[in-house]
Scaffold this active site. Sequence first.
Site, PDB file in Angstrom:
ATOM      1  N   LYS A   1       1.258  -0.938   0.159  1.00 31.85           N
ATOM      2  CA  LYS A   1       0.535   0.069  -0.132  1.00 31.85           C
ATOM      3  C   LYS A   1       0.552   1.595   0.148  1.00 31.85           C
ATOM      4  O   LYS A   1       1.646   1.856   1.123  1.00 31.85           O
ATOM      5  CB  LYS A   1      -0.912  -0.220   0.953  1.00 31.85           C
ATOM      6  CG  LYS A   1      -1.391   1.330   1.244  1.00 31.85           C
ATOM      7  CD  LYS A   1      -3.033   1.139   2.863  1.00 31.85           C
ATOM      8  CE  LYS A   1      -3.727   2.297   2.463  1.00 31.85           C
ATOM      9  NZ  LYS A   1      -3.846   3.170   1.847  1.00 31.85           N
TER      10      LYS A   1
ATOM     11  N   LYS B   1      -7.113  -2.497   2.946  1.00 36.81           N
ATOM     12  CA  LYS B   1      -5.682  -2.520   3.482  1.00 36.81           C
ATOM     13  C   LYS B   1      -6.010  -2.866   4.781  1.00 36.81           C
ATOM     14  O   LYS B   1      -6.555  -2.836   5.912  1.00 36.81           O
ATOM     15  CB  LYS B   1      -6.449  -0.584   3.663  1.00 36.81           C
ATOM     16  CG  LYS B   1      -6.831  -0.259   4.168  1.00 36.81           C
ATOM     17  CD  LYS B   1      -7.759   1.349   3.781  1.00 36.81           C
ATOM     18  CE  LYS B   1      -8.307   1.476   4.274  1.00 36.81           C
ATOM     19  NZ  LYS B   1      -8.500   3.202   4.208  1.00 36.81           N
TER      20      LYS B   1
ATOM     21  N   PHE C   1      -1.506  -0.625 -10.296  1.00 35.14           N
ATOM     22  CA  PHE C   1      -1.854  -2.466  -9.122  1.00 35.14           C
ATOM     23  C   PHE C   1      -3.598  -2.659 -10.440  1.00 35.14           C
ATOM     24  O   PHE C   1      -4.047  -3.892  -9.681  1.00 35.14           O
ATOM     25  CB  PHE C   1      -2.482  -2.340  -7.609  1.00 35.14           C
ATOM     26  CG  PHE C   1      -3.315  -0.911  -7.875  1.00 35.14           C
ATOM     27  CD1 PHE C   1      -4.928  -0.699  -7.746  1.00 35.14           C
ATOM     28  CD2 PHE C   1      -2.626   0.117  -7.428  1.00 35.14           C
ATOM     29  CE1 PHE C   1      -5.177   0.204  -7.328  1.00 35.14           C
ATOM     30  CE2 PHE C   1      -3.164   1.701  -6.743  1.00 35.14           C
ATOM     31  CZ  PHE C   1      -4.765   1.421  -6.768  1.00 35.14           C
TER      32      PHE C   1
ATOM     33  N   ARG D   1     -17.052   1.333  -2.854  1.00 34.55           N
ATOM     34  CA  ARG D   1     -15.950   0.890  -1.375  1.00 34.55           C
ATOM     35  C   ARG D   1     -16.668  -0.712  -1.651  1.00 34.55           C
ATOM     36  O   ARG D   1     -17.430  -0.723  -0.489  1.00 34.55           O
ATOM     37  CB  ARG D   1     -15.686   1.683  -0.331  1.00 34.55           C
ATOM     38  CG  ARG D   1     -15.776   1.676   1.070  1.00 34.55           C
ATOM     39  CD  ARG D   1     -15.005   2.176   1.434  1.00 34.55           C
ATOM     40  NE  ARG D   1     -14.752   3.873   1.676  1.00 34.55           N
ATOM     41  CZ  ARG D   1     -13.893   4.057   1.736  1.00 34.55           C
ATOM     42  NH1 ARG D   1     -12.434   2.794   1.668  1.00 34.55           N
ATOM     43  NH2 ARG D   1     -13.235   4.999   1.649  1.00 34.55           N
TER      44      ARG D   1
ATOM     45  N   GLU E   1      -0.761   4.225  -8.310  1.00 35.60           N
ATOM     46  CA  GLU E   1      -0.542   4.479  -6.856  1.00 35.60           C
ATOM     47  C   GLU E   1       0.526   5.521  -7.460  1.00 35.60           C
ATOM     48  O   GLU E   1       1.371   4.461  -7.677  1.00 35.60           O
ATOM     49  CB  GLU E   1      -0.442   4.130  -5.683  1.00 35.60           C
ATOM     50  CG  GLU E   1      -0.206   5.122  -4.358  1.00 35.60           C
ATOM     51  CD  GLU E   1      -1.649   5.753  -4.092  1.00 35.60           C
ATOM     52  OE1 GLU E   1      -2.678   5.286  -4.485  1.00 35.60           O
ATOM     53  OE2 GLU E   1      -1.215   6.021  -2.901  1.00 35.60           O
TER      54      GLU E   1
ATOM     55  N   ARG F   1      -3.762   8.247  -5.982  1.00 37.27           N
ATOM     56  CA  ARG F   1      -4.185   7.561  -6.639  1.00 37.27           C
ATOM     57  C   ARG F   1      -3.953   8.047  -8.193  1.00 37.27           C
ATOM     58  O   ARG F   1      -4.307   9.197  -8.275  1.00 37.27           O
ATOM     59  CB  ARG F   1      -5.636   7.249  -6.467  1.00 37.27           C
ATOM     60  CG  ARG F   1      -6.255   5.772  -6.640  1.00 37.27           C
ATOM     61  CD  ARG F   1      -6.676   4.395  -6.969  1.00 37.27           C
ATOM     62  NE  ARG F   1      -7.643   3.931  -7.323  1.00 37.27           N
ATOM     63  CZ  ARG F   1      -8.104   3.022  -6.735  1.00 37.27           C
ATOM     64  NH1 ARG F   1      -8.904   2.891  -5.653  1.00 37.27           N
ATOM     65  NH2 ARG F   1      -8.523   2.229  -6.853  1.00 37.27           N
TER      66      ARG F   1
HETATM   67  P1  ATP Z   1      -5.932   5.809   2.896  1.00 41.27           P
HETATM   68  O1  ATP Z   1      -6.335   7.080   3.534  1.00 41.27           O
HETATM   69  O2  ATP Z   1      -6.201   4.574   4.400  1.00 41.27           O
HETATM   70  O3  ATP Z   1      -5.200   5.283   1.892  1.00 41.27           O
HETATM   71  P2  ATP Z   1      -8.395   5.651   1.675  1.00 41.27           P
HETATM   72  O4  ATP Z   1      -9.428   6.434   1.790  1.00 41.27           O
HETATM   73  O5  ATP Z   1      -7.503   6.814   0.611  1.00 41.27           O
HETATM   74  O6  ATP Z   1      -7.698   5.091   2.524  1.00 41.27           O
HETATM   75  P3  ATP Z   1      -9.140   3.173   0.891  1.00 41.27           P
HETATM   76  O7  ATP Z   1      -9.808   2.478  -0.905  1.00 41.27           O
HETATM   77  O8  ATP Z   1      -9.739   2.759   1.824  1.00 41.27           O
HETATM   78  O9  ATP Z   1      -8.686   4.590  -0.151  1.00 41.27           O
HETATM   79  O10 ATP Z   1      -7.657   2.449   0.228  1.00 41.27           O
HETATM   80  C1  ATP Z   1      -6.732   1.801  -0.772  1.00 41.27           C
HETATM   81  C2  ATP Z   1      -5.944   3.247  -0.778  1.00 41.27           C
HETATM   82  O11 ATP Z   1      -4.832   2.940  -0.768  1.00 41.27           O
HETATM   83  C3  ATP Z   1      -6.438   3.798  -2.656  1.00 41.27           C
HETATM   84  O12 ATP Z   1      -7.083   4.653  -2.984  1.00 41.27           O
HETATM   85  C4  ATP Z   1      -4.759   3.866  -3.208  1.00 41.27           C
HETATM   86  O13 ATP Z   1      -4.907   5.642  -3.738  1.00 41.27           O
HETATM   87  C5  ATP Z   1      -4.061   3.641  -2.334  1.00 41.27           C
HETATM   88  N1  ATP Z   1      -2.771   2.604  -2.878  1.00 41.27           N
HETATM   89  C6  ATP Z   1      -1.620   2.255  -2.443  1.00 41.27           C
HETATM   90  N2  ATP Z   1      -1.389   1.187  -2.755  1.00 41.27           N
HETATM   91  C7  ATP Z   1      -2.835   0.418  -3.474  1.00 41.27           C
HETATM   92  C8  ATP Z   1      -2.783  -0.799  -3.793  1.00 41.27           C
HETATM   93  N3  ATP Z   1      -1.406  -1.313  -3.875  1.00 41.27           N
HETATM   94  N4  ATP Z   1      -3.422  -1.113  -4.620  1.00 41.27           N
HETATM   95  C9  ATP Z   1      -4.582  -0.586  -4.263  1.00 41.27           C
HETATM   96  N5  ATP Z   1      -4.952   0.542  -3.133  1.00 41.27           N
HETATM   97  C10 ATP Z   1      -3.375   1.138  -3.227  1.00 41.27           C
END
Ligand code: ATP
Length: 566
Positions: free
Chosen positions: A257, A431, A349, A425, A308, A262
């Site tokens: 992660k 994660k 990814f 979602r 990402e 994104r």
């Molecule tokens: P967080 O605040 O923890 O980053 P979030 O609210 O941004 O979470 P989530 O969809 O819950 O979003 O968590 C996934 C996020 O992490 C994605 O939106 C992306 O931007 C990021 N990310 C980083 N590496 C990866 C990966 N390998 N696969 C998917 N998402 C990834």
Amino acid sequence: MLYQELCEMYADLEKNQSRLKKVELLAAFLKKLKKNEENDIIYLLQGKVFPDYSEKELGISEKLVIKALAKSGGITNGEIVSYWKKFGDLGMVAEHITSKKRQNTLFSVRLSVKKVLENLQRLPTLEGNGAVEKKLSLICELLAPAGALEAKYIVRTLLVDLRVGVAAGTMRDAIARACFFYDDTEKIKEAITIIQEAYDISNDWRVVFEEACKGLSFLERMNLLPGRAIKVMLFLKESSIEEGFNRVGRPALLDYKYDGFRMLITKDEKGTISLFTRRLDNVTKQFPEVTDYVAKFVTGKSFILDSEAVGYDPQTKKYRPFQDMSQRIKRKYEIKKLQKELPVEINVFDILYHNGVSLLKYPFLQRRKLLEKIVAKQSYKIQPSIALITDEQKKAELFYIQALANGEEGIMMKNLEAPYKPGARVGYGVKIKPIDNEFDLVIVAAEYGTGKRAGWLTSYTVACRDKENLLEIGKVSTGLKEKESEGLSFVELTKKLKPFVTSEHGRSVHVKPELVVSIVYQNIQKSPTYSSGYALRFPRITRLRDDRNSRDIATLQEIKKEAEKK
Ligand code: ATP
């Protein structure tokens, strides 16, 4: 259609807080539209004039609206401002002064929806010398013949603040009711799902409505369009690898992660490469190196990739925190210079589309294999995300430790069979990261500080989401730096919040829910003080999430789940 007719529906929507009633009102209106062909009206129903995928913005300031109201109402700017203080809403000011105007407007030309759309859609096209004057005259052209109700909603539309409460879910359900007449609730549910899917890949309610009018199979046949922004799929959070496996099944794909932002990358049939953020902003110009990498290191005539983007220090090659990257997202000038100082690496990814074929329904493993085939591994430029497929707890734990040691935020665990669901979602991936007590929340109100902090907004009321509603969950005033040079400061937050202030009462202000912040807290308690019924204890702002909007914040359900854990 007369604009008055639309405004009467707005007024009905505003009066009726019940979502069901709103759906009913909208559906009845959409049925009339079916015969009308003026389908851009559908954007107006949500107070917009362009489709959601579009980057065009009206960009009209309150100052300009005040000028226009003064001019068309024959009164001074000062009078408008004092009414504004009284009503707290320029739409109501417009309504008030128009209702006081002499009756002669009754005999003038009536406004059509077409005319309103035409003028509003022209506003962003005006640039350069004399643009402000031209904008003013386009607005006055609408306000002059407008009745009280019409003036109110013209002004609110101009300021992108319609306040009639038509969120995406309401629109979707209304389209279902207007176009499909099933008695069977299961069938209606299915239609609603298909409508949602069609919207998620197009981000355009007009197209969705038009296809829905033709029939369900037309909606199902809609395809992704490279070159356009798409809402990305989101993930859930789990607190351990074991829970992760329980959610996504074994074996699962685990990948790093990355702590960046994104980026959705598209290449259309003509070879044009476009880059979008999660908020659907086009950032192609800001990241010229990414376009180069994609052209050189990704094969395929057309595709849509999910990735990402992570910034790194060009000398030490150390990854930089997300916060540093936000300068690049926003930068419109000296792009080359910033590119050298803050280069990015793209970690791909997922893949949603390839050579004309939508892969949304393909199992994730198949998509992953394809992306590994077409994306070359070029460290510090572009590469498939570092991944491991395993069903073993031990191996997964080692991978997690390795990710953290490498400076990543944690890992993702993904279901190998899952489709890709834009905009949703869902539990197709989770994660796992060490900081657990953190939520993204939106600022809905703030307070000016006193003493040394007078003049700055230093305390912020934050809210979570419960379907279409925002519910307050606490006040936060710590975590911010004093100076802008030290990181996120209240000076910067004040500057960012000011344009969104909707009303002031003494030291407190209400703001449009636009700014999302990450909040770390110690625990959550039940509390009657806030509308969510919960309060965060010892909350601290850790960062500004410019890449989020109020759709992406924590939900009441997630808060409840955390609160019950403790
Ligand atoms: P967080 O605040 O923890 O980053 P979030 O609210 O941004 O979470 P989530 O969809 O819950 O979003 O968590 C996934 C996020 O992490 C994605 O939106 C992306 O931007 C990021 N990310 C980083 N590496 C990866 C990966 N390998 N696969 C998917 N998402 C990834």
